[in-house]
Write an enzyme that holds these catalytic residues in place. Structure first.
Site, mmCIF file in Angstrom:
data_model
loop_
_atom_site.group_PDB
_atom_site.id
_atom_site.type_symbol
_atom_site.label_atom_id
_atom_site.label_comp_id
_atom_site.label_asym_id
_atom_site.label_seq_id
_atom_site.Cartn_x
_atom_site.Cartn_y
_atom_site.Cartn_z
ATOM 1 N N GLU A 137 -30.435 -13.652 -10.544
ATOM 2 C CA GLU A 137 -31.404 -13.493 -11.599
ATOM 3 C C GLU A 137 -31.316 -14.883 -12.374
ATOM 4 O O GLU A 137 -30.529 -15.422 -12.738
ATOM 5 C CB GLU A 137 -31.272 -12.288 -12.584
ATOM 6 C CG GLU A 137 -31.335 -10.917 -11.785
ATOM 7 C CD GLU A 137 -31.329 -9.613 -12.620
ATOM 8 O OE1 GLU A 137 -31.432 -8.790 -12.119
ATOM 9 O OE2 GLU A 137 -30.607 -9.927 -13.718
ATOM 10 N N CYS A 151 -33.367 -20.072 -17.987
ATOM 11 C CA CYS A 151 -31.802 -19.764 -18.107
ATOM 12 C C CYS A 151 -31.368 -19.373 -16.624
ATOM 13 O O CYS A 151 -32.143 -18.543 -15.859
ATOM 14 C CB CYS A 151 -31.619 -18.591 -18.735
ATOM 15 S SG CYS A 151 -30.056 -17.941 -18.601
ATOM 16 N N CYS A 155 -19.946 -12.320 -11.376
ATOM 17 C CA CYS A 155 -19.105 -13.260 -11.949
ATOM 18 C C CYS A 155 -17.651 -12.545 -11.978
ATOM 19 O O CYS A 155 -17.430 -11.367 -11.901
ATOM 20 C CB CYS A 155 -19.398 -13.082 -13.754
ATOM 21 S SG CYS A 155 -18.480 -14.246 -14.802
ATOM 22 N N CYS A 203 -15.775 -9.836 -18.821
ATOM 23 C CA CYS A 203 -15.728 -10.097 -19.997
ATOM 24 C C CYS A 203 -16.263 -8.433 -20.250
ATOM 25 O O CYS A 203 -17.194 -8.094 -19.794
ATOM 26 C CB CYS A 203 -16.721 -10.731 -20.676
ATOM 27 S SG CYS A 203 -16.158 -12.543 -20.395
ATOM 28 N N CYS A 212 -20.123 -7.486 -21.086
ATOM 29 C CA CYS A 212 -21.281 -8.267 -20.159
ATOM 30 C C CYS A 212 -21.419 -7.414 -18.638
ATOM 31 O O CYS A 212 -20.394 -7.067 -17.991
ATOM 32 C CB CYS A 212 -20.764 -9.651 -19.700
ATOM 33 S SG CYS A 212 -21.994 -10.579 -18.804
ATOM 34 N N CYS A 255 -29.336 -11.703 -22.873
ATOM 35 C CA CYS A 255 -27.993 -12.271 -22.597
ATOM 36 C C CYS A 255 -26.919 -11.129 -22.231
ATOM 37 O O CYS A 255 -26.865 -9.891 -23.001
ATOM 38 C CB CYS A 255 -27.236 -12.818 -23.847
ATOM 39 S SG CYS A 255 -28.153 -14.072 -24.318
HETATM 40 N N1 SAH Z 1 -19.836 -17.253 -18.265
HETATM 41 C C1 SAH Z 1 -20.463 -18.318 -19.378
HETATM 42 C C2 SAH Z 1 -21.993 -18.217 -18.890
HETATM 43 C C3 SAH Z 1 -22.703 -16.888 -19.157
HETATM 44 S S1 SAH Z 1 -23.822 -17.153 -20.311
HETATM 45 C C4 SAH Z 1 -20.339 -17.899 -20.735
HETATM 46 O O1 SAH Z 1 -19.370 -16.924 -20.732
HETATM 47 O O2 SAH Z 1 -20.515 -18.598 -21.721
HETATM 48 C C5 SAH Z 1 -24.174 -15.510 -21.036
HETATM 49 C C6 SAH Z 1 -24.238 -15.510 -22.762
HETATM 50 O O3 SAH Z 1 -24.329 -14.277 -23.137
HETATM 51 C C7 SAH Z 1 -22.682 -15.677 -22.962
HETATM 52 O O4 SAH Z 1 -22.372 -16.407 -24.256
HETATM 53 C C8 SAH Z 1 -22.283 -14.697 -23.075
HETATM 54 O O5 SAH Z 1 -20.917 -14.338 -23.839
HETATM 55 C C9 SAH Z 1 -23.465 -13.680 -23.796
HETATM 56 N N2 SAH Z 1 -23.516 -12.168 -23.488
HETATM 57 C C10 SAH Z 1 -22.784 -11.751 -22.464
HETATM 58 N N3 SAH Z 1 -23.082 -10.131 -22.515
HETATM 59 C C11 SAH Z 1 -23.743 -10.214 -23.735
HETATM 60 C C12 SAH Z 1 -24.017 -8.768 -24.236
HETATM 61 N N4 SAH Z 1 -23.777 -7.483 -23.868
HETATM 62 N N5 SAH Z 1 -24.708 -8.969 -25.419
HETATM 63 C C13 SAH Z 1 -25.015 -10.262 -26.026
HETATM 64 N N6 SAH Z 1 -24.654 -11.344 -25.458
HETATM 65 C C14 SAH Z 1 -24.069 -11.320 -24.148
#
Ligand code: SAH
Length: 350
Positions: free
Chosen positions: A91, A104, A111, A115, A118, A332
């Site tokens: 996406e 973006c 991935c 985490c 996410c 995000c």
């Molecule tokens: N792997 C990289 C790139 C992904 S960026 C990283 O971790 O930075 C995506 C951004 O959205 C990151 O800052 C991630 O932590 C944030 N993100 C992921 N899940 C989220 C959620 N459930 N709510 C808000 N932000 C989130």
């Protein structure tokens, strides 16, 4: 497998054309057709001889074969779903702002980081994208929307620093003055903290902005939500960053911090986060949690304001990134190629 037409930089085009017996100036012409004029077929490259167009058609993979769907949010955000193959579905999010246009992009299908908060980590991992596949997102969306992208964030699906080379090369091609010339300061790469790649990024003196997904400043807490803390602890990562502190302070560095209710929003969290931001003169992007996995909850407005106020009292100005597109799951951490993917796969199978 054929090389993707967007995979070559200018030097590679020069080398390729030399081996085929073409003069060097053709390299620049081809590069400009692809990266400045964003053509999608060799037939559009008017000033190239017919047999060279044929060669490009035969020897390279051109975009256009992907299945694409898009969804528009009430706030103007558009989410594109692109299937490079049955396994590689990603996406891309188009984020319009009054005086800039942000995109973006994704660097992996799914991935491998896992985490807790996410959604991307919850779908099967489909592998790294090539430079060409990353750039396809950049050109296809601009062609569709008929508007130029001014800012790129590598914050879509995947971990850019687990796909380091393809990511950096794509960023340089976006930045190229023979292409779309997006300012290096308008290109931001976000990482969860892959230590050797962060080190490499600074050693190579890359001009792009870096964002670090911190999310918790205390090791025990960070370990609870991010597996990467076990492999590359934040403390070790900070030691590396300190070696480059002068450069980081001059450049643009961002800490990203997801606000999770009653988890990482206490005064001590704010104090430690502010300390880090002051040390590196970094910006803090606060993002309210967008998902509800494992009982985690987003904070209320009051809780968000209080956390913001504590940071402010510590002398740092955080930005609250209420990321747009929640109604279409484009915010995000929500990119999971969910419903759209199911529909798309169904249509591919038919
Ligand atoms: N792997 C990289 C790139 C992904 S960026 C990283 O971790 O930075 C995506 C951004 O959205 C990151 O800052 C991630 O932590 C944030 N993100 C992921 N899940 C989220 C959620 N459930 N709510 C808000 N932000 C989130």
């Amino acid at each position: 497998m054929k090389t993707h037409i967007y995979d070559f930089d200018l030097a590679q085009w020069q080398e390729y054309l030399r081996t085929k017996g073409y003069p060097a100036y053709r390299a620049r012409q081809i590069f400009e057709w692809l990266h400045r004029h964003m053509v999608s077929s060799p037939q559009e490259c008017h000033n190239l001889p017919t047999e060279l167009r044929q060669l490009l058609e035969e020897e390279f993979h051109w975009p256009g074969g992907e299945e694409i769907r898009s969804l528009q949010s009430s706030d103007g955000t558009v989410k594109f779903l692109i299937a490079f193959s049955q396994r590689k579905v990603i996406e891309t999010v188009w984020l319009p702002y009054p005086n800039r246009q942000s995109l973006c992009v994704s660097v992996q299908a799914g991935c491998s980081l896992n985490c807790r908060f996410c959604a991307t980590g919850k779908i099967p991992f489909g592998g790294n994208l090539t430079t060409g596949e990353i750039l396809t997102q950049f050109y296809l969306t601009q062609r569709t929307m008929q508007k130029k992208v001014t800012n790129v964030v590598f914050m879509g699906m995947g971990e850019p620093f687990y796909n380091y080379e393809a990511t950096i090369k794509a960023a340089f091609l976006m930045h190229s003055t023979l292409g779309q010339s997006v300012g290096a300061r308008h290109i931001t790469i976000s990482t969860a903290g892959v230590l050797p790649a962060v080190e490499r990024f600074y050693q190579e003196k890359n001009p792009f902005g870096l964002a670090l997904s911190v999310h918790a400043v205390f090791p025990e807490k960070r370990r609870e939500i991010m597996d990467i803390e076990k492999k590359y602890p934040l403390q070790d990562l900070l030691k590396v960053l300190r070696q480059y502190r002068d450069r980081i302070r001059k450049n643009r560095f961002t800490f990203e911090y997801i606000m999770i209710r009653k988890f990482n929003m206490y005064r001590e969290d704010a104090q430690k986060l502010a300390e880090l931001a002051r040390e590196f003169r970094a910006k803090i992007n606060l993002i309210p949690l967008h998902t509800r996995f494992y009982g985690m909850e987003p904070p209320s407005e009051e809780e968000q304001n209080l956390f913001f106020k504590w940071l402010y009292e510590e002398g740092v100005l955080a930005r609250n990134r209420r990321s747009p597109g929640k109604d279409i799951e484009a915010a995000c951490g929500m990119l999971a190629a969910g419903k759209l993917q199911t529909n798309l796969l169904a249509s591919l199978i038919q």
